[in-house]
Design a protein around this motif. Sequence first.
Motif, PDB file in Angstrom:
ATOM      1  N   LYS A  39       0.831  -1.211   0.000  1.00  0.00           N
ATOM      2  CA  LYS A  39       0.000   0.000   0.000  1.00  0.00           C
ATOM      3  C   LYS A  39       0.869   1.266   0.000  1.00  0.00           C
ATOM      4  O   LYS A  39       0.698   2.191   0.812  1.00  0.00           O
ATOM      5  CB  LYS A  39      -0.951  -0.004   1.185  1.00  0.00           C
ATOM      6  CG  LYS A  39      -1.966  -1.143   1.133  1.00  0.00           C
ATOM      7  CD  LYS A  39      -2.893  -1.127   2.335  1.00  0.00           C
ATOM      8  CE  LYS A  39      -4.023  -2.149   2.195  1.00  0.00           C
ATOM      9  NZ  LYS A  39      -3.567  -3.518   1.937  1.00  0.00           N
ATOM     10  N   ILE A  40       1.806   1.290  -0.943  1.00  0.00           N
ATOM     11  CA  ILE A  40       2.755   2.395  -1.060  1.00  0.00           C
ATOM     12  C   ILE A  40       2.061   3.643  -1.606  1.00  0.00           C
ATOM     13  O   ILE A  40       1.264   3.567  -2.537  1.00  0.00           O
ATOM     14  CB  ILE A  40       3.938   1.985  -1.962  1.00  0.00           C
ATOM     15  CG1 ILE A  40       4.730   0.837  -1.319  1.00  0.00           C
ATOM     16  CG2 ILE A  40       4.840   3.173  -2.262  1.00  0.00           C
ATOM     17  CD1 ILE A  40       5.328   1.158   0.026  1.00  0.00           C
ATOM     18  N   ASP A  41       2.408   4.796  -1.030  1.00  0.00           N
ATOM     19  CA  ASP A  41       1.859   6.074  -1.468  1.00  0.00           C
ATOM     20  C   ASP A  41       2.803   6.830  -2.394  1.00  0.00           C
ATOM     21  O   ASP A  41       2.356   7.631  -3.218  1.00  0.00           O
ATOM     22  CB  ASP A  41       1.570   6.964  -0.249  1.00  0.00           C
ATOM     23  CG  ASP A  41       0.621   6.291   0.732  1.00  0.00           C
ATOM     24  OD1 ASP A  41      -0.471   5.877   0.308  1.00  0.00           O
ATOM     25  OD2 ASP A  41       0.983   6.162   1.924  1.00  0.00           O
ATOM     26  N   LEU A  42       4.113   6.586  -2.242  1.00  0.00           N
ATOM     27  CA  LEU A  42       5.108   7.352  -2.988  1.00  0.00           C
ATOM     28  C   LEU A  42       6.298   6.455  -3.299  1.00  0.00           C
ATOM     29  O   LEU A  42       6.800   5.756  -2.414  1.00  0.00           O
ATOM     30  CB  LEU A  42       5.564   8.563  -2.163  1.00  0.00           C
ATOM     31  CG  LEU A  42       6.634   9.468  -2.756  1.00  0.00           C
ATOM     32  CD1 LEU A  42       6.122  10.179  -4.009  1.00  0.00           C
ATOM     33  CD2 LEU A  42       7.097  10.490  -1.717  1.00  0.00           C
ATOM     34  N   VAL A  43       6.755   6.487  -4.566  1.00  0.00           N
ATOM     35  CA  VAL A  43       7.906   5.692  -4.996  1.00  0.00           C
ATOM     36  C   VAL A  43       9.042   6.638  -5.360  1.00  0.00           C
ATOM     37  O   VAL A  43       8.853   7.594  -6.117  1.00  0.00           O
ATOM     38  CB  VAL A  43       7.554   4.802  -6.212  1.00  0.00           C
ATOM     39  CG1 VAL A  43       8.786   4.027  -6.679  1.00  0.00           C
ATOM     40  CG2 VAL A  43       6.417   3.852  -5.866  1.00  0.00           C
ATOM     41  N   LEU A  44      10.236   6.374  -4.828  1.00  0.00           N
ATOM     42  CA  LEU A  44      11.436   7.140  -5.139  1.00  0.00           C
ATOM     43  C   LEU A  44      12.383   6.265  -5.940  1.00  0.00           C
ATOM     44  O   LEU A  44      12.756   5.176  -5.491  1.00  0.00           O
ATOM     45  CB  LEU A  44      12.131   7.591  -3.845  1.00  0.00           C
ATOM     46  CG  LEU A  44      11.267   8.270  -2.779  1.00  0.00           C
ATOM     47  CD1 LEU A  44      12.094   8.544  -1.532  1.00  0.00           C
ATOM     48  CD2 LEU A  44      10.655   9.555  -3.316  1.00  0.00           C
ATOM     49  N   ILE A  45      12.778   6.737  -7.129  1.00  0.00           N
ATOM     50  CA  ILE A  45      13.704   5.991  -7.989  1.00  0.00           C
ATOM     51  C   ILE A  45      14.930   6.873  -8.177  1.00  0.00           C
ATOM     52  O   ILE A  45      14.904   7.864  -8.907  1.00  0.00           O
ATOM     53  CB  ILE A  45      13.064   5.633  -9.343  1.00  0.00           C
ATOM     54  CG1 ILE A  45      11.705   4.947  -9.118  1.00  0.00           C
ATOM     55  CG2 ILE A  45      13.992   4.733 -10.153  1.00  0.00           C
ATOM     56  CD1 ILE A  45      10.914   4.709 -10.400  1.00  0.00           C
ATOM     57  N   ALA A  46      16.041   6.487  -7.507  1.00  0.00           N
ATOM     58  CA  ALA A  46      17.169   7.400  -7.325  1.00  0.00           C
ATOM     59  C   ALA A  46      18.279   7.209  -8.353  1.00  0.00           C
ATOM     60  O   ALA A  46      19.455   7.147  -8.011  1.00  0.00           O
ATOM     61  CB  ALA A  46      17.720   7.261  -5.908  1.00  0.00           C
ATOM     62  N   ALA A 238      17.387   9.778   0.276  1.00  0.00           N
ATOM     63  CA  ALA A 238      17.316   8.600  -0.594  1.00  0.00           C
ATOM     64  C   ALA A 238      18.406   8.697  -1.652  1.00  0.00           C
ATOM     65  O   ALA A 238      18.399   9.620  -2.474  1.00  0.00           O
ATOM     66  CB  ALA A 238      15.939   8.521  -1.256  1.00  0.00           C
ATOM     67  N   LEU A 239      19.329   7.744  -1.636  1.00  0.00           N
ATOM     68  CA  LEU A 239      20.476   7.786  -2.535  1.00  0.00           C
ATOM     69  C   LEU A 239      20.448   6.671  -3.568  1.00  0.00           C
ATOM     70  O   LEU A 239      19.901   5.596  -3.328  1.00  0.00           O
ATOM     71  CB  LEU A 239      21.771   7.697  -1.737  1.00  0.00           C
ATOM     72  CG  LEU A 239      22.097   8.860  -0.799  1.00  0.00           C
ATOM     73  CD1 LEU A 239      23.377   8.567  -0.033  1.00  0.00           C
ATOM     74  CD2 LEU A 239      22.204  10.165  -1.567  1.00  0.00           C
ATOM     75  N   GLY A 240      21.081   6.946  -4.693  1.00  0.00           N
ATOM     76  CA  GLY A 240      21.372   5.945  -5.701  1.00  0.00           C
ATOM     77  C   GLY A 240      22.837   6.045  -6.077  1.00  0.00           C
ATOM     78  O   GLY A 240      23.489   7.053  -5.844  1.00  0.00           O
ATOM     79  N   HIS A 241      23.365   5.011  -6.641  1.00  0.00           N
ATOM     80  CA  HIS A 241      24.706   4.860  -7.237  1.00  0.00           C
ATOM     81  C   HIS A 241      25.400   3.603  -6.755  1.00  0.00           C
ATOM     82  O   HIS A 241      25.935   2.858  -7.554  1.00  0.00           O
ATOM     83  CB  HIS A 241      25.630   6.051  -6.999  1.00  0.00           C
ATOM     84  CG  HIS A 241      26.977   5.852  -7.662  1.00  0.00           C
ATOM     85  ND1 HIS A 241      27.110   5.664  -9.016  1.00  0.00           N
ATOM     86  CD2 HIS A 241      28.227   5.758  -7.146  1.00  0.00           C
ATOM     87  CE1 HIS A 241      28.404   5.480  -9.305  1.00  0.00           C
ATOM     88  NE2 HIS A 241      29.087   5.517  -8.190  1.00  0.00           N
ATOM     89  N   PHE A 254      18.813  10.251   8.557  1.00  0.00           N
ATOM     90  CA  PHE A 254      18.767   8.876   8.071  1.00  0.00           C
ATOM     91  C   PHE A 254      19.001   8.858   6.560  1.00  0.00           C
ATOM     92  O   PHE A 254      18.217   9.412   5.791  1.00  0.00           O
ATOM     93  CB  PHE A 254      17.412   8.263   8.415  1.00  0.00           C
ATOM     94  CG  PHE A 254      17.272   6.823   8.020  1.00  0.00           C
ATOM     95  CD1 PHE A 254      18.364   5.974   7.955  1.00  0.00           C
ATOM     96  CD2 PHE A 254      16.021   6.296   7.701  1.00  0.00           C
ATOM     97  CE1 PHE A 254      18.232   4.641   7.593  1.00  0.00           C
ATOM     98  CE2 PHE A 254      15.872   4.970   7.338  1.00  0.00           C
ATOM     99  CZ  PHE A 254      16.983   4.145   7.282  1.00  0.00           C
ATOM    100  N   THR A 255      20.093   8.243   6.149  1.00  0.00           N
ATOM    101  CA  THR A 255      20.544   8.258   4.754  1.00  0.00           C
ATOM    102  C   THR A 255      20.794   6.833   4.299  1.00  0.00           C
ATOM    103  O   THR A 255      21.466   6.061   4.990  1.00  0.00           O
ATOM    104  CB  THR A 255      21.833   9.089   4.619  1.00  0.00           C
ATOM    105  OG1 THR A 255      21.567  10.430   5.043  1.00  0.00           O
ATOM    106  CG2 THR A 255      22.333   9.098   3.193  1.00  0.00           C
ATOM    107  N   ARG A 256      20.281   6.492   3.113  1.00  0.00           N
ATOM    108  CA  ARG A 256      20.353   5.093   2.689  1.00  0.00           C
ATOM    109  C   ARG A 256      20.463   4.968   1.175  1.00  0.00           C
ATOM    110  O   ARG A 256      19.837   5.721   0.419  1.00  0.00           O
ATOM    111  CB  ARG A 256      19.116   4.343   3.172  1.00  0.00           C
ATOM    112  CG  ARG A 256      19.102   2.862   2.828  1.00  0.00           C
ATOM    113  CD  ARG A 256      17.979   2.140   3.527  1.00  0.00           C
ATOM    114  NE  ARG A 256      17.813   0.777   3.063  1.00  0.00           N
ATOM    115  CZ  ARG A 256      18.530  -0.275   3.476  1.00  0.00           C
ATOM    116  NH1 ARG A 256      19.472  -0.088   4.377  1.00  0.00           N
ATOM    117  NH2 ARG A 256      18.311  -1.486   2.997  1.00  0.00           N
ATOM    118  N   TYR A 257      21.305   4.027   0.751  1.00  0.00           N
ATOM    119  CA  TYR A 257      21.313   3.539  -0.629  1.00  0.00           C
ATOM    120  C   TYR A 257      20.357   2.351  -0.705  1.00  0.00           C
ATOM    121  O   TYR A 257      20.456   1.418   0.098  1.00  0.00           O
ATOM    122  CB  TYR A 257      22.708   3.067  -1.039  1.00  0.00           C
ATOM    123  CG  TYR A 257      23.692   4.181  -1.333  1.00  0.00           C
ATOM    124  CD1 TYR A 257      23.707   4.807  -2.570  1.00  0.00           C
ATOM    125  CD2 TYR A 257      24.604   4.596  -0.369  1.00  0.00           C
ATOM    126  CE1 TYR A 257      24.614   5.823  -2.850  1.00  0.00           C
ATOM    127  CE2 TYR A 257      25.507   5.613  -0.638  1.00  0.00           C
ATOM    128  CZ  TYR A 257      25.504   6.218  -1.876  1.00  0.00           C
ATOM    129  OH  TYR A 257      26.395   7.230  -2.151  1.00  0.00           O
TER     130      TYR A 257
END
Length: 412
Positions: A39-46, A238-241, A254-257
């Motif tokens: 039941k996700i409200d928001l998706v982050l694609i980093a 929200a991090l990507g790489h 709070f920081t996360r890949y």
Amino acid sequence: MRVLHTADWHLGKTLEGRDRQQEQIEVMEEICQIAEDEKIDLVLIAGDIYQSVNPPAWAEQLFYETIHRLSDFGRRGVVVISGNHDHPERIRAAHPLADKQGIYLFGLPTDQVQPTLIKGNVSQIRVIQSGIGWFELYHPLTDENAMIFTLPYPSEARLKQLLSDQVDLREIRSSYSAFIQNWFLSQKSIHQSHLISIAMSHIFVQGGSTTDSEVEIQVGGAYTVEANHLPDYVQYMALGHLHRAQNIKGAPTFTRYAGSPLAYSFSEANHKKSVTILELKPRELVQFKEIFLTSGKPLIQKAIRGGIDELEHWIHDEANIPLWIDLTLHVEHPLSIEEIQRIRKMHEGLIHIKVITPEIKEAINTFEKQTKEPKELFIRFYQQKMGASPRKEVIDLFLELFHQEGKEEDET
């Protein structure tokens, strides 16, 4: 507000030339199903949506189908930023239509979405206000507003500015990290504490654990960011790489890949791939969990020491399932072309076959003894962990401690 964080899809990427299209289709379907089940409200694609700036047509189709399904016709928000592998204009190209579906695409650090003028369906997400690098999103199903700060992959070329005119690597790294810090500080006055607050970027933060499948942001690790230079006013960064899912120590929030959804090199063998699920409420600490993904063939590294007969038994008894295999095979004599071809036919997932004979093993041992000095090993380890070479003072301190430890062992 329930949030799903994912990154580094690398659609179109192969494994040593082996096609992985079906695996990528399956993992996209799995992520979409998780969004529904949770039941996700928001998706982050980093970032790093694609493997290259010119992806195959099927990869683009898969991306658009995936974000369309994730958005659920505007009932779920989807925020996408570009990574170092992506062409920023390609990521941003569909924004005039995507914005109307609750999908927000950012290719460059200067991109921005426009506030929604016509509210339309009351059940749809809409942008309340916005500026370069930020926007306020209203989610009718949660009756919450979220302030989202977006910094797509910030290279000097995409920023269109030279961040340092120095040639010294430390100076370049310091200037780049300071720029990232100042960019987020410039947005701090916009932040509103009564709203859910999230920041997104595609950067390499010092201290993150890397794998062989990441292409360094810049040779020598110049484009690295100190953890304490990340924003302190958001609830979640929200991090990507980096392809290994991990929290970043030393960051002020709070920081996360999220990590990649598939293993893309054998250095990721046995890594558990996942998406990150978050529960956010204004002024409260973030609650999070991982949901591990099951799609994709496992990547395994296997050493067979009993020759071809043992290899046949292992494949028949244990490896008779879809796998990608990095094989080290110990044999008593060099293999003929016919024997190599026979091995290749044993399993379609064999990628690497490294043949080790007694002579080769002896040569490897001799080479390792000659080259793997403590200083060299420490420098390599430090570079992998910190994204930079250690200073001379750090190397000297390590050698002092190393020799002191060796002395104590000799005395005992």
